[in-house]
Design a protein around this motif. Structure first.
Motif, mmCIF file in Angstrom:
data_model
loop_
_atom_site.group_PDB
_atom_site.id
_atom_site.type_symbol
_atom_site.label_atom_id
_atom_site.label_comp_id
_atom_site.label_asym_id
_atom_site.label_seq_id
_atom_site.Cartn_x
_atom_site.Cartn_y
_atom_site.Cartn_z
ATOM 1 N N CYS A 70 1.358 8.636 6.213
ATOM 2 C CA CYS A 70 1.031 7.244 6.491
ATOM 3 C C CYS A 70 0.184 7.092 7.759
ATOM 4 C CB CYS A 70 2.320 6.443 6.609
ATOM 5 S SG CYS A 70 2.104 4.680 6.897
ATOM 6 N N PHE B 250 0.884 -1.159 0.000
ATOM 7 C CA PHE B 250 0.000 0.000 0.000
ATOM 8 C C PHE B 250 0.928 1.217 0.000
ATOM 9 C CE2 PHE B 250 -4.321 1.484 1.539
ATOM 10 C CZ PHE B 250 -4.044 2.841 1.470
ATOM 11 N N CYS C 220 1.939 -0.755 4.704
ATOM 12 C CA CYS C 220 1.559 0.618 4.358
ATOM 13 C C CYS C 220 2.741 1.567 4.461
ATOM 14 C CB CYS C 220 0.455 1.110 5.286
ATOM 15 S SG CYS C 220 -1.158 0.421 4.920
ATOM 16 N N ALA D 274 -7.223 -2.906 1.406
ATOM 17 C CA ALA D 274 -6.645 -2.947 2.746
ATOM 18 C C ALA D 274 -7.679 -3.404 3.770
ATOM 19 C CB ALA D 274 -6.092 -1.580 3.122
ATOM 20 N N CYS E 120 -3.408 5.148 8.155
ATOM 21 C CA CYS E 120 -3.548 4.024 9.084
ATOM 22 C C CYS E 120 -4.651 4.287 10.102
ATOM 23 C CB CYS E 120 -2.217 3.749 9.789
ATOM 24 S SG CYS E 120 -0.973 2.997 8.718
#
Length: 273
Positions: free
Chosen positions: A174, A102, A131, A145, A178
């Motif tokens: 990121c 990702f 990720c 995901a 997340c």
């Protein structure tokens, strides 16, 4: 985290400078004042600068090229990235596992070159959702995901940064993505990059300097400065990027020194060495 009023060593004793980049030595395409002079000074006292970044969206070659545009010549050995630390983690802790990447094409290529088993497709034999900072984000990746996390695959992230600074403000990094995935699935990742101490340990191992000789310099308390604190080295929190003085009490992360920008660090070094 404990306060930093008592430095491990005086500033004049520092020889290994672990430098964040975005918000610390430059912002987007603008190099901050006195950076070339600072780098030359450190080299002149027998020291070493390593550029540490949580940005996994580009390879080191991109940073080398960017530094060249600034008039600063660097090599691959001058950089340590969250991708380096992530590759080491995957090989040690999840050897041979197939990773859904990702992230950017550059991130994918770096992993592939390191002989990590990777894919960018939703496949039945995926073991890990990996990720990074994805400047090529699509909704399809978000959907993939969520499906993978519902399957129970391992969840690994290169870094926890909420934002990446730009010339016009900030963009989601990121950590923000997340967090979005956590809200959708209830799953949180194993984070590899700063603030975890592994990047500092790798830097010390690579250069041979002691923790007393090292100092972390960065503009984010919750990644850069926390990384230095977690690794037991001194830190310089610069106010030229994302962070502000108010963040110190907000995050309860206490730097050894707080300075407005890297040119102030350069001036203090000149005065004390």
């Amino acid at each position: 985290m404990s306060k930093g009023e008592n430095p491990v060593a005086e500033l004049k004793e520092k020889r290994l400078f672990l430098l964040d980049m975005d918000g610390t030595i430059y912002l987007s395409d603008r190099l901050f004042d006195r950076v070339p002079e600072f780098l030359k000074f450190v080299k002149g006292i027998g020291g070493r600068c390593l550029f540490l970044t949580n940005n996994s969206s580009r390879g080191v070659e991109g940073y080398i090229e960017k530094m060249h545009r600034f008039g600063i010549e660097t090599t691959r050995e001058d950089f340590l990235t969250s991708v380096d630390a992530t590759i080491a983690y995957l090989k040690q802790q999840l050897p041979g596992k197939k990773c859904y990447v990702f992230g950017t094409h550059s991130f994918y290529s770096q992993l592939q070159d390191a002989e990590i088993c990777v894919t960018d497709r939703l496949e039945d034999d995926v073991d890990v959702l990996l990720c990074g900072f994805d400047t090529e984000l699509t909704f399809q990746k978000l959907e993939d995901a969520c499906i993978l996390l519902r399957r129970g695959v391992d969840f690994v992230a290169t870094n926890p940064d909420w934002v990446c600074p730009t010339w016009y403000g900030s963009v989601p990094d990121c950590g923000s993505v997340c967090e979005m995935l956590y809200r959708a699935t209830g799953k949180r990742p194993k984070v590899i990059g700063k603030p975890q101490p592994e990047m500092v340990y790798l830097a010390l191992q690579r250069t041979g300097f002691t923790p007393e000789q090292a100092v972390m310099v960065g503009d984010r308390l919750y990644t850069d400065i926390a990384c230095g604190v977690n690794a037991g080295i001194d830190t310089v929190f610069v106010l030229s990027g994302e962070g502000t003085r108010a963040d110190i009490e907000t995050y309860q992360v206490y730097p050894t020194w707080v300075m407005d920008h890297i040119s102030e660090l350069y001036r203090k070094l000149e005065e004390n060495v």
